[in-house]
Every structure is written in structure tokens, then in C-alpha cells.
Design a protein around this motif. Structure first.
Motif, mmCIF file in Angstrom:
data_model
loop_
_atom_site.group_PDB
_atom_site.id
_atom_site.type_symbol
_atom_site.label_atom_id
_atom_site.label_comp_id
_atom_site.label_asym_id
_atom_site.label_seq_id
_atom_site.Cartn_x
_atom_site.Cartn_y
_atom_site.Cartn_z
ATOM 1 N N ARG A 33 34.598 -38.639 -33.028
ATOM 2 C CA ARG A 33 33.995 -39.348 -31.902
ATOM 3 C C ARG A 33 34.053 -38.482 -30.664
ATOM 4 O O ARG A 33 35.080 -37.851 -30.380
ATOM 5 C CB ARG A 33 34.628 -40.717 -31.683
ATOM 6 N N VAL B 275 29.532 -41.205 -31.944
ATOM 7 C CA VAL B 275 30.305 -40.946 -33.150
ATOM 8 C C VAL B 275 29.444 -40.114 -34.085
ATOM 9 O O VAL B 275 28.224 -40.296 -34.144
ATOM 10 C CB VAL B 275 30.771 -42.252 -33.814
ATOM 11 N N CYS C 110 25.411 -46.949 -38.685
ATOM 12 C CA CYS C 110 26.532 -46.880 -37.745
ATOM 13 C C CYS C 110 27.033 -48.295 -37.477
ATOM 14 O O CYS C 110 26.233 -49.244 -37.391
ATOM 15 C CB CYS C 110 26.051 -46.228 -36.454
#
Length: 115
Positions: free
Chosen positions: A71, A78, A95
Motif C-alpha cells: 500500500r 494499494v 479491489c
């Protein structure tokens, strides 16, 4: 309002690499566990990797040693670095952000591994 926007998918040959990115808007990023899931045709969505706010990571056995989640806190992003890709990695990658009872999903990014 939280939005997750993925990028970086595409077509790659077996053994190749790709990096997925997920940019998060809103304030959730600083407190959320971030994760990548994938769903192949005819299969259930599965967890690929996750990372907590303090950097603790988990991986599915099928991707350990090949994928790496990270991240970029300054950019609310990320990443999923995918190396030594295999045809069985072909899927739509999503995600995910989760904090307490809140959960958000991106729109998905297609990854195809084929010669």
C-alpha cells in the motif's frame, strides 16, 4: 463516498508480470484493511491477498511467492504485483476495502494469462 478504481489489468503471456493498482477516494483508506479478490469464469470469488493498516499481509496458497500486495499510503493506493503468471491466474480482479461493518468493492479489472 468511497470509490475504488482499479487499473493495470490486461493480457500477458505465461511467466510474465503485471501490476494492478487500486486508488481509493474518501477517508476509509487510512483505517481499512485492503485486499484483492479474483473471480474466474464459473468459479466463486476468492481472496488473493490482503494487507492491514500496519502492513500485515496474507496470501492465498496459490499465489504465495509470486504475488505481492503493498500500500502506498501517501497516494491512498494499494498494489498487487503479480509475477510468474500462470493461465490459472486468469480472472477478474477486484479491489476491496473493509473497516468494521463497512465494505467497498472496485469495478474489477480483467487479467488474462495466455500465449
Amino acid at each position: 463516498q468511497v470509490q475504488l478504481v482499479e487499473s493495470g489489468g490486461g493480457l500477458v503471456q505465461p511467466g510474465g508480470s503485471l501490476r494492478l493498482s487500486c486508488a481509493a477516494s474518501g477517508s476509509i483508506f487510512s483505517t481499512a484493511t485492503m485486499a484483492w479478490y479474483r473471480q474466474a469464469p464459473g468459479k466463486q470469488r476468492e481472496l488473493v491477498a490482503s494487507i492491514t493498516t500496519v502492513g500485515t499481509t496474507t496470501y492465498a496458497d496459490s499465489v504465495k511467492g509470486r504475488f505481492a500486495i503493498s500500500r502506498g499510503n501517501a497516494r491512498n493506493t494499494v498494489y498487487l504485483q503479480m509475477n510468474t503468471l500462470k493461465p490459472e491466474d486468469t480472472a477478474v480482479y477486484y479491489c476491496n476495502a473493509r473497516y468494521l461493518r463497512e465494505e467497498y468493492w472496485g469495478q474489477g479489472s480483467q487479467v488474462t494469462v495466455s500465449s
